[in-house]
Write a protein that holds these residues in place. Structure first.
Motif: not given
Length: 383
Positions: A289-312
């Motif tokens: 579940l932790a991996i799924v939640a991480t993949a969903l959140a980072v995948g959606a953010v990266t897909a719409t904004t590009g790569i934003i590093g170091f916040i996580g």
């Protein structure tokens, strides 16, 4: 027959009363909490959440007024009042705020919350405050998929852009991030379940492979395609639109719900997987579940904004320094701090060279790298 007597039960470190610390515990962010006369001093949980919300509101208000087109506080209040009541005549300030700046700010909030919560989940799962969500290959997989569509999409899938329009790149990047995460998860499987160390090594290998793929695409790309790839890789909120805001909001809300429900289980896993199993925690299910939640959140953010590093990486660590390691506070507070950091960085990116705009990923990396090196120095001094 002798009687086996159990010793006193060990309480999870994350559930210890605020201000206490287990003897000999030199790991985690709790070791770096402020101290006075040898006593750890942390802020109350409610105070941490209130401060996080206040930072988000302050960054939102500042970002609403700043940019190539400046809106004064009085003008901003008038725009909000007119928008709420439907009164007033259309003005340039109203048009800029409602149609350009507001979706950008809301996308920044969603991106920051998603990255902050993903970082908190990964650091809790790996039991290491220096872990970043990008280590398991989500961002690199999304980047590789986006680069493939930019360079080869018109050759391999000529009908796709006409069918999906501007969503082609977003959906491809989202699918690429999820696919790479699934591959890393599959490579980390063993006879006894998911091995976190193997997942880390698989993520490193996949990141290297995705980097090689992006290098090949850069070699094959035309000048225009190369500029598009680089612009996407550098990250920006400039392409914000309401459809992207709704996508990120829905996915991040789901990931946040999953993450908050895993908080108690991650507190138990902080003791070690064997101890968590003895406490009745379904460790393998928590990992998935932790991996799924991480993949969903980072995948959606990266897909719409590009790569934003170091916040996580930075947001969860700062929260642990002031609030302790309890994931019931770390997860939501990391989302709030991540949103504040993204909004503040985007405001600086829009104003420092106005009317030009700095790439958001460049700015977050410029801020995050010194902080990361400071964290490394801190941990080196404590070992």
């Amino acid at each position: 027959m002798g009687v086996l007597r159990a010793g006193p039960a060990r309480q999870p470190a994350a559930l210890h009363p605020v201000g206490q610390r287990r003897r000999g515990d030199r790991t985690g962010a709790a070791a770096g909490a402020p101290r006075v006369n040898g006593t750890v001093h942390r802020l109350p949980p409610r105070t941490v959440l209130v401060l996080g919300a206040a930072l988000v509101l302050a960054a939102f208000a500042w970002g609403s007024a700043r940019g190539a087109f400046t809106i004064s506080p009085l003008q901003l209040l008038q725009v909000l009042a007119d928008a709420a009541t439907g009164a007033g005549q259309p003005s340039q300030e109203r048009t800029v705020f409602l149609h350009i700046r507001l979706p950008r700010l809301l996308l920044g909030v969603g991106a920051g919350v998603g990255l902050g919560i993903a970082g908190a989940l990964m650091q809790g799962l790996f039991r290491n405050p220096l872990v970043d969500p990008g280590l398991i290959g989500i961002s690199s997989g999304a980047a590789l998929a986006a680069g493939t569509v930019i360079v080869l999409g018109s050759v391999w899938w000529p009908e796709l852009p006409r069918a999906l329009g501007s969503w082609t790149l977003v959906l491809a990047a989202f699918a690429g991030g999820l696919a790479v995460t699934l591959a890393v998860y599959a490579l980390a499987q063993g006879g006894s379940g998911t091995h976190i160390a193997l997942m880390l090594l698989a993520g490193v290998a996949v990141n290297a492979l995705a980097g090689a793929g992006l290098g090949l695409l850069n070699f094959l790309a035309t000048d225009e395609q190369l500029r598009n790839i680089q612009f996407w890789l550098l990250g920006s909120l400039g392409g914000a639109r309401w459809s992207a805001v709704l996508l990120v909001a829905a996915v991040v809300a789901l990931a946040t719900t999953i993450g908050c429900r895993l908080a108690r289980a991650l507190n138990a896993i902080a003791l070690g997987e064997a101890q968590a199993v003895l406490l009745g925690v379904p460790v393998e299910r928590v990992k998935r579940l932790a991996i799924v939640a991480t993949a969903l959140a980072v995948g959606a953010v990266t897909a719409t904004t590009g790569i934003i590093g170091f916040i996580g990486l930075i947001a969860p660590h700062w929260v642990r320094l002031v609030a302790g390691p309890d994931h019931r506070i770390v997860i939501p507070a990391s989302g709030l701090l991540g949103a504040a950091l993204v909004l503040a960085a985007d405001g600086v990116a829009r104003t420092v060279l106005a009317p030009a705009e700095l790439p958001l990923g460049v700015l977050t990396a410029a801020i995050g790298v010194p902080m990361f090196l400071a964290l490394l120095r801190h941990f080196r001094e404590r070992t």
